[in-house]
Structure formats: C-alpha cells, structure tokens
Design a protein around this motif. Structure first.
Motif, PDB file in Angstrom:
ATOM      1  N   ALA A 205       0.838  -1.208   0.000  1.00 30.01           N
ATOM      2  CA  ALA A 205       0.000   0.000   0.000  1.00 30.01           C
ATOM      3  C   ALA A 205       0.868   1.251   0.000  1.00 30.01           C
ATOM      4  O   ALA A 205       0.514   2.274  -0.597  1.00 30.01           O
ATOM      5  CB  ALA A 205      -0.932  -0.003   1.210  1.00 30.01           C
TER       6      ALA A 205
ATOM      7  N   LEU B 272      -5.126   6.214  -0.140  1.00 31.55           N
ATOM      8  CA  LEU B 272      -6.273   5.326  -0.328  1.00 31.55           C
ATOM      9  C   LEU B 272      -6.116   4.511  -1.602  1.00 31.55           C
ATOM     10  O   LEU B 272      -6.449   3.344  -1.646  1.00 31.55           O
ATOM     11  CB  LEU B 272      -7.587   6.131  -0.366  1.00 31.55           C
ATOM     12  CG  LEU B 272      -8.295   6.197   0.986  1.00 31.55           C
ATOM     13  CD1 LEU B 272      -7.539   7.091   1.941  1.00 31.55           C
ATOM     14  CD2 LEU B 272      -9.717   6.670   0.843  1.00 31.55           C
TER      15      LEU B 272
ATOM     16  N   ILE C 149      -3.771   1.724  -0.942  1.00 36.67           N
ATOM     17  CA  ILE C 149      -4.434   0.672  -0.165  1.00 36.67           C
ATOM     18  C   ILE C 149      -5.342  -0.157  -1.071  1.00 36.67           C
ATOM     19  O   ILE C 149      -5.321  -1.387  -1.035  1.00 36.67           O
ATOM     20  CB  ILE C 149      -5.237   1.291   1.003  1.00 36.67           C
ATOM     21  CG1 ILE C 149      -4.279   1.914   2.034  1.00 36.67           C
ATOM     22  CG2 ILE C 149      -6.132   0.250   1.652  1.00 36.67           C
ATOM     23  CD1 ILE C 149      -4.952   2.793   3.079  1.00 36.67           C
ATOM     24  N   MET C 150      -6.128   0.544  -1.906  1.00 32.97           N
ATOM     25  CA  MET C 150      -7.070  -0.175  -2.783  1.00 32.97           C
ATOM     26  C   MET C 150      -6.317  -1.014  -3.820  1.00 32.97           C
ATOM     27  O   MET C 150      -6.820  -2.029  -4.281  1.00 32.97           O
ATOM     28  CB  MET C 150      -8.015   0.808  -3.490  1.00 32.97           C
ATOM     29  CG  MET C 150      -8.919   1.610  -2.549  1.00 32.97           C
ATOM     30  SD  MET C 150      -9.879   0.597  -1.399  1.00 32.97           S
ATOM     31  CE  MET C 150     -10.993  -0.208  -2.534  1.00 32.97           C
TER      32      MET C 150
ATOM     33  N   ALA D 205      -3.332  -2.430  -3.334  1.00 34.01           N
ATOM     34  CA  ALA D 205      -2.392  -3.396  -2.731  1.00 34.01           C
ATOM     35  C   ALA D 205      -2.790  -4.841  -3.015  1.00 34.01           C
ATOM     36  O   ALA D 205      -1.938  -5.704  -3.201  1.00 34.01           O
ATOM     37  CB  ALA D 205      -2.286  -3.148  -1.237  1.00 34.01           C
TER      38      ALA D 205
END
Lengths: 382, 259
Positions: free
Chosen positions: B77, B192, B195-196, B198
């Motif tokens: 991430a 974000l 993260i999305m 990853a």
C-alpha cells in the motif's frame, strides 16, 4: 449479518486515524481559536485520497466505498470537527452528485479536480428564507441563449469561500414549484459570483461557512447537472448520502470526547481515588460507550446499504438523528466528567461540545430527520 | 535498480505485553500487528530511491506466519511493487541465523543491487538479521544509517551512519546491506489508492523446499520470558527542608545505593 470491515477498509481507517492523530489533532485548537481554514492539512488529505473516497479512480477518486468513507471520516472527526465538515461536504455533497448526475464531460471538468483533492467543492441549497423549507428557492436562473443568468443569495455554504466549484440550486420555473428547481455548477471567479461574508460560528470554526451572492451571474448551460427541474430530486438524493457523512462526523466527535473523558477519569483524583472509581462517573462513561456504539452501527448500516445500491433514506435519517443526538449528549457529559476543566479551553472537550451542536442542525435538523423517519413508518417512502 | 526490503511484523508499540500460558511466548490475543517502525524507514528509503531514479523495483520480503501478509500488504500500500512471504511451519522456531539463512536464499534468487532493513525489530531488539545477511551474502553492510546517496551508475552508495556526536561516512560498493535509523526519512502514509491497489499486487508464498534448503534447528532458543517486576511507588519525603534533605541523602546512599 457481517460486521467485519474488509482488510482495505481497516487499512484506510488505520491510516486516517494515524494521520488525524499526528497531523490534525495538534492544530485543531489553534485553527478553532483563530477561525482559520486549514489549507495545509486539507491539501494533505487530498493527496492521501480522503477528498474523493468513494469516487472511482478514473474520475480522480480513490475507488473505495461508503463504508471506508465513514470509517475514515469518523477518525478525522475524532481529531477535529472542522476538518470533518470540509471533508464531508466535498465527498458527499459535491463529488457524489457530480459523479452520479454529471455527464463524462462534466465529470472531467468539475469532478476530477475535487475528487483528487486539487480543488474544493461546495453545496448551496439553503437560503435566508429556505433552510428546512428547501422547496422555497428564491434564487432564480433565467435562460439566455447558451447561459443561465443567476440572481439570488445562498446562506451557510460550507467551503463557500474556498470552493472552486459550488453546486447551486435555483428556480428555473417558479410555476412548477419544487419541480422547477435546477442544479448548476458555478465556478469560482465567474463574474457576478460574490462571497460577501464568512460566518463567525459557535463550532466547526475552522471550516468556512459563507454567504454567496449571485448578481446577474452568467452560468453556461453546459454546467447544468441533469435536466431542468431535476434539481430538487438531486438535492434530496445527495442529502441522503450527506446524512451518512454527518452521522460519521457526529460519531467521531462523540468518540473523541469519550476518549478524552476516559483518560481524564483514569488520572484525575477526587476523594482520594481516580474519579473513574466513582459510580456516577462510571455510569456516564458506560452510557457514552453504549450510545456511541449504537450510533456507529446505525451509520455503518446506512453506509452498507448505500454501497449495495439498496434504499437507505430512512436508515440514513436514523443514523444522522441518533448520531447527532448522541454527539450532543456525549460531549455535554464529557464536559461534565471534566468538571471546571471541561469548561475552559485548555481541555479539548470544550471544543467537541461546541462542534457537536451543528450536527443536530445541518443537512437536515434532527426534527427533519424525525419527519423523514415518521413518513417511512406511517406511509412508506422507499 | 532492484531493491529488496526485509521487514518484520511486530506487536504495535502501544501493546501491553503479557506472557502466555507457555512461558516462552507472549500472549498474542488482541494484539495489533504492525510493520516494525525501523523497517518502515527502510521501505520509505527504498521507494524514494526508486522515485529519484525514475525506475526500478522495490520488493518487500518477510518471514513469519500467515498474519505477516497484512504487514506485506501495508508495504504494498505504501508503494512496494511486489512482496515475498517466507511462509512455512518449518520456520516457526527460527532464530536470527535461521531467518537470515532463509532470507539470504531469497536474496540470492532475486539478486537485488541493494538490501534495506530496519536497524532492529522493536519486539525482541536483536538487531542481528541484517548483519548476518551481509555476512552470508558476502556483501558490505552499513548499520544505523541517517543518509544515503547512490551514484548515478548504481555502482556505489555513500552512507552516513550515526555515531556518538556525529556522522561517520562510508562508501560501499553495491550490492550492499544498509540498515535504517530513525531520522533517515519520514515514512509516508499509504494513500487510499495505494491501499485499494495493494490487493492487486503479488505476494509470492515461498516454502522452505522452494529454496532448496533443508531447515536446520535453531541454535538459539528461548528458555523463558519473565515480566518486569512492577515499579515500586514513589515516595514523598515529609518534614522541613533540612530533615527531608538528610533523609533523601540517607535513602540514596543506603536504599538506592546511588551515592
């Protein structure tokens, strides 16, 4: 029934918590005192993807969902109500409707910069004589060739001074009452778009709540969101989403005040013991914890319904009502737990107490939420 | 330039450590696991090197049970390109040397130009793996670095490491092992989007057999863990100043044996 957040949602929440704690909380008291818009931290929130959480990536957003949005927003609100207001309006009240109702050309121009955090958006529905009575739009847009000529006054617009884009609701056909209301995206810098006043407020003092005035302001028809007369429908649909955001903000304010209260109850001594040993304080803390969890679950349920594309108007109204009332009660009790120290500005709970009040008022007062809920109970609006 | 970053998953710094029923282990119930903070400096530095050079690959690698995937996903991430998870019950009792040997086998497979680690993991504070890796690989090693600069050709790295009262500057030929000290950089928050994204990146599971290496018994084993004794409460000396001072000196000498 599944209540576990996904790994991504948990990571987003953890990131928001750490960012809020290390970057936002240290400045919260100062920006509140000075009523200063926090440009620096809002810019960083944009870079992290917090300003367009649920907007798909191709339009500048983060491609997450509403559940991730409310989890992150709660964490931001736990540190500072003003930052939460700025984030909530940009996400829920501006990006959401422009994505949902905009054409690809409009998304390109008006959504991408706001979702990516390069520019802010605002939502201008309230007027001096039209708050809860939002159908009573006096702002008028008259068609003139390829433009609308906009005249009128908007009240209490969050991000009003800082916004590059404002979604303005106005009457295009008074004879049709609320079916004659239209939504226009008005860009900052358009001739005749004035921001004469920023309000001096009780709470969320670092967010800029402004009055907007339109004087023969010419707005291209290409800036119209949806069809003429669709404005009221867009406003209501948008406010459903907005209420989930405000519920999350209220949960965050309550949770922030609660955390401070628990810490204080552990360290402050009276009658020879930590005040947390006194049953009166224990009862307050137990009530706080229970109400916050209830408000959080209602908020997550509403967010989950929105993500699944299911009706959530009533769930959003319940979440907003209960979370706002919880925020007010919990922050009031948090001041009480702190005693005299809660009443002075050295402790944060005084600010949470002031910030909480607006959650009972904006994006539909608690009374309006009850109206929405009662209609669903009695007649069924979904 | 390919950079490998070795990370360890450790209990969150805020954890109240409790010893489990088995006195050789801590009770892991309810623990929040994080990437060891010094390892985060290493990840951040690797990403900065890649960004500065405009190309390259950053690979995170970790040894441990299934939960370690969360730590690797945090690295992805933040911006690492892919991850390798040494995930085999054969390594359950690995000591630092066994860990180092397993990691060294992966490093040989991957053949990066740089291996970055944290200066030590914050759980058991051994600080041994990076140096052991360098020894096993036959690579030079600079520990506790505060600065680094790789030359344009990617042949050498100049590092400044923290020593008492100043910085000690070294030039190392690459490939090399560097360990990160606090102050090297300020690790980024994962965005974000990071993260999305990853989950779409690869985490390759590696078993002991995949390395063609028969796990060996650890040479180091934990005999027992003991909790720190609770700190005795403070004492406020009563009486007027001359009396209190006299009592203070007496306690420091006779009880604390500090003077």
């Amino acid at each position: 029934m599944k209540l576990d957040a996904t790994e991504e949602q948990q990571m987003i929440q953890a990131m928001a918590r750490e960012f809020a704690e290390t970057a936002i909380r240290p400045v919260a008291a100062e920006i509140d005192r000075e009523g200063r818009f926090p440009h620096e931290t809002v810019k960083r929130m944009g870079e992290l993807g917090l300003m367009g959480v649920a907007i798909p990536e191709p339009w500048g957003g983060s491609g997450a969902d509403t559940v991730a949005y409310v989890l992150a927003l709660e964490e931001i609100a736990k540190a500072c109500g003003s930052h939460a207001a700025i984030m909530s309006v940009n996400n829920s009240l501006y990006c959401d409707p422009v994505y949902k109702f905009g054409t690809d050309a409009q998304r390109e121009r008006f959504l991408r910069p706001a979702a990516a955090g390069h520019a802010l958006g605002g939502f201008a529905l309230s007027e001096p004589q039209a708050g809860s009575d939002a159908r009573n739009q006096q702002t008028l847009a008259v068609r003139d060739g390829g433009h609308y000529v906009l005249n009128g006054r908007k009240q209490f617009v969050t991000n009003g001074r800082e916004a590059a884009f404002v979604l303005v609701f106005c009457a295009t056909d008074r004879a049709k009452a609320h079916r004659g209301i239209t939504a226009l995206v008005v860009e900052k810098g358009t001739t005749g778009f004035l921001v004469p006043k920023t309000e001096d407020k009780l709470g969320i003092r670092a967010s800029d709540t402004a009055e907007l005035v339109f004087e023969d302001c010419r707005v291209p028809t290409a800036n119209r969101l949806g069809e003429e007369g669709m404005g009221f429908k867009i406003a209501l649909a948008t406010l459903d989403g907005g209420r989930v955001g405000i519920a999350a903000q209220a949960v965050g304010l309550a949770a922030g005040a609660f955390e401070r209260s628990v810490a204080y109850a552990r360290e402050r001594k009276s009658f020879g013991v930590a005040i947390g040993q006194h049953q009166m304080v224990q009862w307050m803390l137990a009530d706080m914890a229970t109400a916050i969890d209830g408000a959080r679950l209602l908020t997550l349920r509403a967010a989950g319904l929105k993500d699944k594309g299911r009706p959530y108007t009533t769930a959003a109204a319940m979440a907003k009502l209960f979370a706002a009332e919880t925020a007010m009660k919990v922050t009031t009790d948090a001041v009480q737990v702190h005693g005299g120290y809660g009443f002075i500005k050295d402790y944060e709970v005084e600010r949470y107490f002031r910030d909480a009040k607006i959650t009972q008022i904006y994006e539909g007062t608690s009374q309006i939420q009850k109206l929405v809920i009662a209609r669903a109970v009695l007649g069924g609006t979904e | 330039m390919k950079i490998l970053v070795a990370v360890k998953q450790v209990p969150d710094t805020a954890t109240q450590v409790k010893i489990s029923a088995d006195p050789r282990a801590i009770d892991t119930t309810g623990i929040t696991w994080i990437v060891s903070p010094y390892d985060e400096f290493a990840v951040e530095e690797a990403l900065r090197i890649k960004e500065k050079r405009g190309q390259g690959e950053v690979v995170a690698v970790s040894l441990g049970p299934e939960r370690v995937k969360e730590a690797l996903r945090s690295c992805l991430a933040m911006g690492c390109d892919r991850a390798i998870h040494l995930n085999d019950p054969a390594w359950n009792d690995a000591d630092t040397l066994v860990t180092s040997k397993a990691l060294a086998a992966v490093v040989k497979q991957e053949a990066p130009q740089l291996l970055l680690c944290g200066r030590q993991a914050i759980d058991d504070d051994m600080g041994a793996v990076a140096a052991q890796l360098a020894e096993l690989l036959g690579w030079p090693c600079a520990s506790w670095i505060m600065e680094e600069a790789i030359d344009g050709d990617g042949k050498t790295v100049r590092t400044a490491r923290q020593v008492e009262g100043g910085l000690e500057v070294f030039d190392l030929p690459l490939p090399a092992v560097l360990t990160a000290q606090k102050g090297l950089n300020e690790p980024r928050y994962p965005t974000l989007r990071g993260i999305m994204g990853a989950k779409k990146k690869e985490i390759r599971d590696v078993k002991a057999a995949d390395l063609g290496w028969a796990p060996e018994p650890p040479q180091l084993s934990v005999v027992t863990l003991e909790a720190l004794p609770p700190r005795p409460p403070g004492r406020i000396l009563q009486g007027d100043v001359p009396t209190a001072v006299k009592e203070l000196v007496r306690s420091l000498r006779e009880e604390a044996k500090a003077i």
